[in-house]
Design a protein around this motif. Structure first.
Motif, PDB file in Angstrom:
ATOM      1  N   THR A  70      52.735   7.302   7.332  1.00 28.18           N
ATOM      2  CA  THR A  70      53.937   7.407   8.150  1.00 28.18           C
ATOM      3  C   THR A  70      55.050   8.060   7.350  1.00 28.18           C
ATOM      4  N   ILE A  71      55.562   9.161   7.865  1.00 29.03           N
ATOM      5  CA  ILE A  71      56.676   9.847   7.213  1.00 29.03           C
ATOM      6  C   ILE A  71      57.974   9.384   7.850  1.00 29.03           C
ATOM      7  N   SER A  72      59.012   9.274   7.040  1.00 29.82           N
ATOM      8  CA  SER A  72      60.324   8.900   7.551  1.00 29.82           C
ATOM      9  C   SER A  72      61.398   9.474   6.620  1.00 29.82           C
ATOM     10  N   ARG A  73      62.625   9.415   7.075  1.00 28.42           N
ATOM     11  CA  ARG A  73      63.730   9.911   6.260  1.00 28.42           C
ATOM     12  C   ARG A  73      64.979   9.106   6.554  1.00 28.42           C
ATOM     13  N   ASP A  74      65.881   9.084   5.577  1.00 23.70           N
ATOM     14  CA  ASP A  74      67.173   8.458   5.739  1.00 23.70           C
ATOM     15  C   ASP A  74      68.211   9.503   5.349  1.00 23.70           C
ATOM     16  N   ASN A  75      68.796  10.146   6.327  1.00 25.19           N
ATOM     17  CA  ASN A  75      69.733  11.229   6.033  1.00 25.19           C
ATOM     18  C   ASN A  75      70.995  10.732   5.329  1.00 25.19           C
ATOM     19  N   ALA A  76      71.366   9.479   5.543  1.00 24.00           N
ATOM     20  CA  ALA A  76      72.545   8.926   4.870  1.00 24.00           C
ATOM     21  C   ALA A  76      72.308   8.771   3.371  1.00 24.00           C
ATOM     22  N   LYS A  77      71.036   8.632   2.998  1.00 19.95           N
ATOM     23  CA  LYS A  77      70.683   8.450   1.581  1.00 19.95           C
ATOM     24  C   LYS A  77      70.024   9.686   0.982  1.00 19.95           C
ATOM     25  N   ASN A  78      69.951  10.768   1.755  1.00 16.63           N
ATOM     26  CA  ASN A  78      69.285  11.995   1.269  1.00 16.63           C
ATOM     27  C   ASN A  78      67.891  11.687   0.733  1.00 16.63           C
ATOM     28  N   SER A  79      67.151  10.904   1.485  1.00 16.57           N
ATOM     29  CA  SER A  79      65.850  10.442   1.009  1.00 16.57           C
ATOM     30  C   SER A  79      64.760  10.641   2.039  1.00 16.57           C
ATOM     31  N   LEU A  80      63.584  10.928   1.528  1.00 15.82           N
ATOM     32  CA  LEU A  80      62.374  11.115   2.322  1.00 15.82           C
ATOM     33  C   LEU A  80      61.348  10.100   1.840  1.00 15.82           C
ATOM     34  N   TYR A  81      60.516   9.629   2.773  1.00 15.01           N
ATOM     35  CA  TYR A  81      59.529   8.608   2.424  1.00 15.01           C
ATOM     36  C   TYR A  81      58.173   8.970   3.027  1.00 15.01           C
ATOM     37  N   LEU A  82      57.132   8.424   2.398  1.00 12.47           N
ATOM     38  CA  LEU A  82      55.791   8.512   2.964  1.00 12.47           C
ATOM     39  C   LEU A  82      55.086   7.188   2.705  1.00 12.47           C
ATOM     40  N   GLN A  83      54.831   6.453   3.756  1.00 15.25           N
ATOM     41  CA  GLN A  83      54.075   5.200   3.659  1.00 15.25           C
ATOM     42  C   GLN A  83      52.599   5.538   3.773  1.00 15.25           C
ATOM     43  N   LEU A  84      51.855   5.205   2.745  1.00 17.68           N
ATOM     44  CA  LEU A  84      50.410   5.454   2.705  1.00 17.68           C
ATOM     45  C   LEU A  84      49.685   4.128   2.911  1.00 17.68           C
ATOM     46  N   SER A  85      48.773   4.095   3.861  1.00 18.67           N
ATOM     47  CA  SER A  85      48.009   2.882   4.134  1.00 18.67           C
ATOM     48  C   SER A  85      46.539   3.251   4.270  1.00 18.67           C
ATOM     49  N   SER A  86      45.688   2.229   4.178  1.00 19.13           N
ATOM     50  CA  SER A  86      44.239   2.447   4.301  1.00 19.13           C
ATOM     51  C   SER A  86      43.787   3.608   3.431  1.00 19.13           C
ATOM     52  N   LEU A  87      44.231   3.586   2.199  1.00 17.76           N
ATOM     53  CA  LEU A  87      43.961   4.706   1.292  1.00 17.76           C
ATOM     54  C   LEU A  87      42.481   4.819   0.965  1.00 17.76           C
ATOM     55  N   LYS A  88      42.046   6.059   0.819  1.00 19.28           N
ATOM     56  CA  LYS A  88      40.660   6.367   0.491  1.00 19.28           C
ATOM     57  C   LYS A  88      40.625   7.091  -0.866  1.00 19.28           C
ATOM     58  N   THR A  89      39.465   7.100  -1.484  1.00 14.89           N
ATOM     59  CA  THR A  89      39.355   7.774  -2.779  1.00 14.89           C
ATOM     60  C   THR A  89      39.720   9.250  -2.656  1.00 14.89           C
ATOM     61  N   GLU A  90      39.426   9.833  -1.500  1.00 14.31           N
ATOM     62  CA  GLU A  90      39.729  11.260  -1.321  1.00 14.31           C
ATOM     63  C   GLU A  90      41.217  11.530  -1.146  1.00 14.31           C
ATOM     64  N   ASP A  91      42.033  10.496  -1.068  1.00 12.56           N
ATOM     65  CA  ASP A  91      43.485  10.677  -1.030  1.00 12.56           C
ATOM     66  C   ASP A  91      44.074  10.843  -2.429  1.00 12.56           C
ATOM     67  N   THR A  92      43.253  10.695  -3.454  1.00 13.03           N
ATOM     68  CA  THR A  92      43.720  10.870  -4.820  1.00 13.03           C
ATOM     69  C   THR A  92      44.240  12.290  -5.013  1.00 13.03           C
ATOM     70  N   ALA A  93      45.496  12.397  -5.438  1.00 11.01           N
ATOM     71  CA  ALA A  93      46.136  13.711  -5.587  1.00 11.01           C
ATOM     72  C   ALA A  93      47.531  13.528  -6.149  1.00 11.01           C
ATOM     73  N   MET A  94      48.129  14.644  -6.551  1.00 11.59           N
ATOM     74  CA  MET A  94      49.552  14.663  -6.839  1.00 11.59           C
ATOM     75  C   MET A  94      50.269  14.933  -5.525  1.00 11.59           C
ATOM     76  N   TYR A  95      51.233  14.097  -5.190  1.00 13.97           N
ATOM     77  CA  TYR A  95      51.963  14.224  -3.941  1.00 13.97           C
ATOM     78  C   TYR A  95      53.361  14.778  -4.234  1.00 13.97           C
ATOM     79  N   TYR A  96      53.735  15.792  -3.465  1.00 10.23           N
ATOM     80  CA  TYR A  96      55.014  16.453  -3.634  1.00 10.23           C
ATOM     81  C   TYR A  96      55.823  16.385  -2.348  1.00 10.23           C
TER      82      TYR A  96
END
Length: 124
Positions: A70-96
């Motif tokens: 789930t992606i979300s953002r808080d414009n008041a805080k100049n912040s971006l988020y990504l909630q990762l759930s049910s992670l799999k081994t193939e999700d292993t990576a550098m996230y940008y």
């Protein structure tokens, strides 16, 4: 200048969760869509998700996400988020986190600004 700083990565077991954060500065955050992209070892950069500039009424996901992130953002805080759930081994990576060129969070062919990344490793 545009600065993007990711945090929140780590080592997690399959099925686990993580919340990634991105602190943005140097530009009018609330005027630009944002995205998360990732790169696994030996693979090309891969778009994960995008969110429109307007606070997140419209969000977009790669097919492989399948309701797990789930992606979300808080414009008041100049912040971006990504909630990762049910992670799999193939999700292993550098996230940008990456700045889109306009207000729409659709996948772009390239991103001119992205952070240094935060490593997500999914392993038992």
């Amino acid at each position: 200048q545009v600065q993007l700083r990711e945090s929140g990565g780590g080592l997690v077991q399959p099925g686990g969760s993580l919340r990634l954060s991105c602190a943005a500065s140097g530009f009018a955050f609330n005027s630009y869509a944002m995205s998360w992209v990732r790169q696994a070892p030996g693979k090309e950069l891969e778009w994960v998700s995008g969110i429109d500039s307007d606070g997140g009424r419209n969000t977009y996901y790669a097919a492989f996400v399948k309701g797990r992130f789930t992606i979300s953002r808080d414009n008041a805080k100049n912040s971006l988020y990504l909630q990762l759930s049910s992670l799999k081994t193939e999700d292993t990576a550098m996230y940008y986190c990456a700045k889109n060129d306009g207000r729409n969070g659709f996948k772009q062919d390239r991103y001119y600004y992205r952070g240094q990344g935060t490593q997500v490793t999914v392993s038992s």
